[in-house]
Design an enzyme around this catalytic site. Structure first.
Site, PDB file in Angstrom:
ATOM      1  N   HIS A  95       0.842  -1.199   0.000  1.00 30.00           N
ATOM      2  CA  HIS A  95       0.000   0.000   0.000  1.00 30.00           C
ATOM      3  C   HIS A  95       0.875   1.246   0.000  1.00 30.00           C
ATOM      4  CE1 HIS A  95      -2.953   2.993   1.245  1.00 30.00           C
ATOM      5  NE2 HIS A  95      -3.873   2.130   0.860  1.00 30.00           N
ATOM      6  N   GLU A  97       0.836   3.893   1.563  1.00 26.88           N
ATOM      7  CA  GLU A  97       1.214   4.416   2.879  1.00 26.88           C
ATOM      8  C   GLU A  97       2.391   3.635   3.458  1.00 26.88           C
ATOM      9  OE1 GLU A  97      -3.391   5.731   3.356  1.00 26.88           O
ATOM     10  OE2 GLU A  97      -2.666   3.969   4.435  1.00 26.88           O
ATOM     11  N   GLY A 171      -7.573   9.317  -0.098  1.00 27.69           N
ATOM     12  CA  GLY A 171      -7.904  10.181   1.026  1.00 27.69           C
ATOM     13  C   GLY A 171      -8.007  11.658   0.680  1.00 27.69           C
ATOM     14  N   SER A 211     -10.280   6.884  -3.300  1.00 23.18           N
ATOM     15  CA  SER A 211     -11.516   7.647  -3.084  1.00 23.18           C
ATOM     16  C   SER A 211     -12.709   7.056  -3.819  1.00 23.18           C
ATOM     17  CB  SER A 211     -11.313   9.122  -3.463  1.00 23.18           C
ATOM     18  OG  SER A 211     -10.347   9.734  -2.634  1.00 23.18           O
TER      19      SER A 211
END
Length: 248
Positions: A95, A97, A171, A211
């Site tokens: 991912h 992140e 996000g 999103s």
């Protein structure tokens, strides 16, 4: 060819026992499209509880991360066997992140992917470009590089779901248009065909993340290379059911 639609819910570092109970109850009580494979990924402390309380036969659980060693002095990490021990069939790896905040390299993610697959977990493999890379017209180069690192170590991709997640759309409320997503997914599949063969590439599910929500999910349904969604914030809300049912 027909590929089973796949919707994953990545809760990230969000939730409590109470809020996850609400999400699970909502899924248990909803009329979910029986043709859609659904995976939810609560934080690790709640994996066992979620697995034990989910009733819908099409819904399973996934861990958000796994290490590339079986056990040992790796404080804070979670092993594949521990993930399997609490009933999880999947793990999310790569991912953005983890790549950007934790600084995981393509090679480390590839190592973790191989280890998870070799020990019986399915992998949701995340790839995607940053806004700067997108603006520099580097999207395809970036996702191909991330794919190639895994191809070097993994030849059988039958238990991998590829999640294309443009970092700039995670996000932020921004999302790729259905045409943009289809274009990138098509090129990802073409690259996979070059590396693994057309037959293997045709079977790999490529899902979109960034999103995705109850409102925009139905606009992707006619795109032949968009095989589902990896959902972030919206997976914490009742609209997650609408995303699951977006092809009806």
């Amino acid at each position: 060819m027909s590929r089973t639609f796949f919707v994953g819910g990545n809760f990230k570092m969000n939730g409590s026992l109470e809020s996850i109970k609400t999400i699970v109850d909502n899924l248990n009580n909803a009329q979910l499209d029986p043709k859609v494979e659904v995976v939810i990924s609560p934080p690790a402390p709640y994996l066992l509880w979620a697995k034990e309380h989910l009733k819908a036969p099409t819904v399973s659980v996934a861990a958000q991360n796994a290490f590339n060693k079986a056990s040992g002095a790796f404080t804070g990490e979670i092993s594949v066997e521990q993930i399997k021990d609490v009933g999880s069939k999947w793990v999310i790896l790569g991912h953005s992140e983890r790549r950007t905040i934790i600084k995981e390299s393509d090679e480390f993610i590839a190592d973790k992917t191989k280890f998870a697959l070799d020990h019986g977990l399915g992998v949701i493999l995340c790839i995607g470009e940053t806004l700067e890379e997108r603006n520099a017209d580097e999207t395809i180069n970036v996702v191909n590089r991330q794919i190639d690192a895994v191809v070097e170590k993994v030849k059988d991709w039958s238990n991998i779901v590829v999640a294309y997640e443009p970092v700039w759309a995670i996000g932020t409320g921004l999302a790729a248009t259905p045409d943009d997503a289809q274009n990138v997914h098509k090129k990802i599949r073409e690259h996979l065909a070059e590396k693994l063969g057309q037959e293997a590439a045709d079977k790999i599910r490529i899902i979109y993340g960034g999103s995705a929500n109850g409102k925009n999910a139905p606009t992707f349904k006619d795109k032949p290379d968009v095989d589902g969604f990896l959902v972030g914030g919206a997976s914490l809300k009742p609209e997650f059911v609408d995303i699951i049912n977006s092809r009806q």
